[in-house]
Scaffold this motif. Structure first.
Motif, mmCIF file in Angstrom:
data_model
loop_
_atom_site.group_PDB
_atom_site.id
_atom_site.type_symbol
_atom_site.label_atom_id
_atom_site.label_comp_id
_atom_site.label_asym_id
_atom_site.label_seq_id
_atom_site.Cartn_x
_atom_site.Cartn_y
_atom_site.Cartn_z
ATOM 1 N N HIS A 242 0.820 -1.200 0.000
ATOM 2 C CA HIS A 242 0.000 0.000 0.000
ATOM 3 C C HIS A 242 0.864 1.266 0.000
ATOM 4 N N GLU A 243 0.288 2.341 -0.497
ATOM 5 C CA GLU A 243 0.950 3.645 -0.420
ATOM 6 C C GLU A 243 0.497 4.276 0.885
ATOM 7 N N VAL A 244 1.473 4.593 1.743
ATOM 8 C CA VAL A 244 1.105 4.944 3.116
ATOM 9 C C VAL A 244 1.601 6.332 3.525
ATOM 10 N N VAL A 245 0.675 7.129 4.069
ATOM 11 C CA VAL A 245 1.044 8.355 4.772
ATOM 12 C C VAL A 245 0.663 8.146 6.231
ATOM 13 N N VAL A 246 1.609 8.369 7.138
ATOM 14 C CA VAL A 246 1.330 8.225 8.563
ATOM 15 C C VAL A 246 1.257 9.625 9.170
ATOM 16 N N VAL A 247 0.273 9.850 10.025
ATOM 17 C CA VAL A 247 0.190 11.126 10.745
ATOM 18 C C VAL A 247 0.357 10.827 12.223
ATOM 19 N N VAL A 248 1.250 11.553 12.883
ATOM 20 C CA VAL A 248 1.479 11.295 14.311
ATOM 21 C C VAL A 248 1.085 12.490 15.176
ATOM 22 N N SER A 249 0.584 12.160 16.390
ATOM 23 C CA SER A 249 0.402 13.151 17.458
ATOM 24 C C SER A 249 1.697 13.215 18.248
ATOM 25 N N ALA A 250 1.722 14.097 19.226
ATOM 26 C CA ALA A 250 2.847 14.135 20.166
ATOM 27 C C ALA A 250 2.675 13.000 21.177
ATOM 28 N N MET A 251 3.750 12.638 21.878
ATOM 29 C CA MET A 251 3.631 11.645 22.954
ATOM 30 C C MET A 251 2.586 12.133 23.954
ATOM 31 N N SER A 252 1.826 11.218 24.558
ATOM 32 C CA SER A 252 0.747 11.668 25.446
ATOM 33 C C SER A 252 1.315 12.539 26.567
ATOM 34 N N GLY A 253 0.655 13.623 26.845
ATOM 35 C CA GLY A 253 1.107 14.549 27.884
ATOM 36 C C GLY A 253 2.077 15.607 27.379
ATOM 37 N N ALA A 254 2.697 15.357 26.221
ATOM 38 C CA ALA A 254 3.738 16.285 25.749
ATOM 39 C C ALA A 254 3.139 17.653 25.411
ATOM 40 N N THR A 255 1.994 17.649 24.716
ATOM 41 C CA THR A 255 1.407 18.941 24.328
ATOM 42 C C THR A 255 0.961 19.716 25.564
ATOM 43 N N ASP A 256 0.356 19.005 26.533
ATOM 44 C CA ASP A 256 -0.057 19.675 27.786
ATOM 45 C C ASP A 256 1.148 20.346 28.445
ATOM 46 N N ALA A 257 2.266 19.620 28.473
ATOM 47 C CA ALA A 257 3.461 20.159 29.124
ATOM 48 C C ALA A 257 3.959 21.400 28.385
ATOM 49 N N LEU A 258 3.907 21.368 27.068
ATOM 50 C CA LEU A 258 4.360 22.519 26.276
ATOM 51 C C LEU A 258 3.446 23.722 26.486
ATOM 52 N N VAL A 259 2.127 23.443 26.572
ATOM 53 C CA VAL A 259 1.164 24.523 26.811
ATOM 54 C C VAL A 259 1.474 25.176 28.163
ATOM 55 N N ARG A 260 1.753 24.327 29.168
ATOM 56 C CA ARG A 260 2.068 24.866 30.509
ATOM 57 C C ARG A 260 3.306 25.756 30.464
ATOM 58 N N LEU A 261 4.313 25.308 29.705
ATOM 59 C CA LEU A 261 5.552 26.103 29.620
ATOM 60 C C LEU A 261 5.282 27.493 29.045
ATOM 61 N N THR A 262 4.448 27.561 28.021
ATOM 62 C CA THR A 262 4.176 28.879 27.427
ATOM 63 C C THR A 262 3.488 29.784 28.447
ATOM 64 N N SER A 263 2.575 29.184 29.262
ATOM 65 C CA SER A 263 1.879 30.007 30.268
ATOM 66 C C SER A 263 2.826 30.430 31.376
ATOM 67 N N GLU A 264 3.769 29.519 31.721
ATOM 68 C CA GLU A 264 4.752 29.869 32.759
ATOM 69 C C GLU A 264 5.644 31.006 32.283
ATOM 70 N N ALA A 265 6.012 30.956 30.994
ATOM 71 C CA ALA A 265 6.895 32.000 30.457
ATOM 72 C C ALA A 265 6.187 33.352 30.514
ATOM 73 N N SER A 266 4.911 33.339 30.182
ATOM 74 C CA SER A 266 4.114 34.572 30.302
ATOM 75 C C SER A 266 2.639 34.219 30.168
ATOM 76 N N ALA A 267 1.842 34.691 31.111
ATOM 77 C CA ALA A 267 0.414 34.371 31.082
ATOM 78 C C ALA A 267 -0.222 34.910 29.802
ATOM 79 N N LEU A 268 0.229 36.095 29.394
ATOM 80 C CA LEU A 268 -0.307 36.697 28.163
ATOM 81 C C LEU A 268 0.746 36.589 27.073
ATOM 82 N N HIS A 269 0.738 35.444 26.346
ATOM 83 C CA HIS A 269 1.815 35.273 25.366
ATOM 84 C C HIS A 269 1.303 35.463 23.941
#
Ligand code: ADP
Ligand code: ASP
Ligand code: MG
Length: 420
Positions: free
Chosen positions: A34-61
């Motif tokens: 088959h001709e295959v395209v794979v789409v991946v998400s981030a590792m579970s929890g990774a996006t939440d952690a990144l979102v938290r970092l942006t808020s920690e850096a500045s609440a209004l970013h």
């Protein structure tokens, strides 16, 4: 030979071991020619952690920089999966949104895909190369990185499937399909073999997070056949191999492909709701416009609205719901319009949940809402607001009763599966 998109969610890619398991699923399909395209998400929890970092850096970013940060989770898994596949002898290459390019509008944090230049990906099929695409991200009109809103890699997968005219779009996740209710809270929930786009759209928008709402919308418009299935099954088991008649999972398809139509197909709940009550508003023409006009101008989506019967003919209480994230903004808007509206008190609350029953059979059957109200009344669960549409009924209740209400309704509509 088929052309397919395989999408894997965060739990399925949670660590290198799980990625190796996913790679075997991909290898199976690639080796079948088959001709295959794979789409991946981030590792579970990774996006939440990144979102938290942006808020920690500045609440209004700055939203553009938020996207630069949160899009990185998918870059990691795309690269790791490509490395793992290469190790298994499968030709694979990772692609970020801008490299393809997946073009979006400029709404950072919740961008919509406008166009996909799929020519390069298709050209690589000739060499038998599997494309591993970082989901959730694209590139905006000003060439900056954008993200597609939470759960957005489902949208990346469907949009890519439409762009390459795939025969199938397989959404691999941590459940083996779409269930009659969230299996985490309703133990008797059973897998639905086929569900119509319309019902799935309602289920998703009313809280069943198994598919992102926008991805279902796109699948419906572009007639992409979506199959929701489990990534945890044995990649080499015979049941994992299918061409056009999948053995397991849930097919999201046109209504006319569904033979046995249920009156109620599923139950969904959303805790992302907040309730606003204006106490003692004047009961006279024009008041509703003075309340909902400013809310609309502030970009706040009002969902359910209830106006009580007036006791004295002069005043009434008015209640409505908004997304939980917009509660503070909504209260501010109403406070600033207090003079024009005129009310005694303003109360906001977040301990509410919206429970919905969904089914295309409702179009032709009466009594669905009545069954719902009776089942909840029997458990002394108070209904605070109601909305209906052609194929759904939603009620707002105290969030303490979420699980009880979901289970009771599941039983009331005869959805409990015998082996659940
Ligand atoms: P992924 O990371 O693969 O995108 P999600 O967490 O976004 O996975 O979605 C899968 C989850 O959706 C399941 O684990 C399940 O708890 C939840 N879910 C909610 N409602 C339903 C439903 N009706 N059927 C199946 N899963 C549901
Ligand atoms: N990683 C993104 C999120 O957590 C996109 C996705 O998983 O679909 O929202
Ligand atoms: Mg998801």
């Amino acid at each position: 030979m088929a052309r397919l998109v395989m999408k894997f969610g965060g739990t399925s890619l949670a660590d290198v071991g799980r990625i190796a398991h996913v790679a075997r699923h991909v290898k199976r399909e690639a080796q079948a020619g088959h001709e295959v395209v794979v789409v991946v998400s981030a590792m579970s929890g990774a996006t939440d952690a990144l979102v938290r970092l942006t808020s920690e850096a500045s609440a209004l970013h700055d939203a553009r920089e938020y996207d630069v940060v949160v899009a990185t989770g998918e870059q990691v898994t795309a690269g790791l999966l490509a490395i793992t596949l290469q190790g298994l002898g499968v030709s694979a290459r990772s692609w970020l949104g801008w490299q393809i390019a997946i073009r979006t509008d400029g709404t950072h944090g919740g961008a919509r895909i406008t166009d996909i230049e799929a020519g390069d990906l298709i050209a690589r099929f000739a060499d038998g190369q599997v494309a591993i695409v970082a989901g959730f991200q694209g590139v905006g009109p000003d060439n900056r990185v954008t993200t597609l809103g939470r759960g957005g890699s489902d949208g990346s997968a469907v949009a890519l499937a439409a762009a390459i005219q795939a025969d199938r779009c397989d959404i691999y996740t941590d459940v083996d399909g779409v269930y009659t209710a969230d299996p985490r809270i309703v133990p008797g929930a059973g897998r639905i073999a086929r569900i119509s786009y319309e019902e799935m759209l309602e289920m998703a928008s009313l809280g069943a997070r198994v598919l992102q709402t926008r991805s279902v919308e796109m699948a419906m418009v572009h007639q992409v056949r979506l199959q929701v299935r489990s990534s945890f099954e044995d990649p080499e088991a015979p049941a994992s191999r299918y061409d056009h008649q999948p053995a397991a999972g849930t097919l999201v398809c046109d209504e006319d492909e569904i033979v046995e139509k249920q009156i109620v197909s599923g139950i969904a709940y959303s805790k992302d709701e907040a309730k606003v009550t204006l106490v003692k508003v004047a009961d006279k023409p024009g008041v509703a416009a003075r309340i909902f006009g400013p809310l609309a101008r502030a970009g706040i989506n009002v969902d359910m609205i209830v106006q009580n019967v007036s006791d004295d003919g002069k005043h009434t209480d008015l209640t409505f719901t908004v997304p939980e994230n917009d509660l503070d903004k909504a209260l501010d808007v109403i406070r600033s319009a207090r003079k024009e509206i005129g009310y005694n008190d303003l109360v906001g609350s977040t301990n509410v949940v919206k429970i919905s029953v969904i089914g295309i059979g409702m179009r032709s059957h009466a009594g669905v809402a009545a069954t719902m109200f009776k089942a909840l009344a029997d458990k002394a669960i108070n209904i605070q607001a109601i909305t209906t549409s052609e194929i759904k009924v939603s009620v707002l209740i105290d969030s303490d009763y979420t699980e009880l209400a979901a289970r009771v309704l599941h039983t009331a509509y005869g959805l409990d599966s015998p082996d659940g």
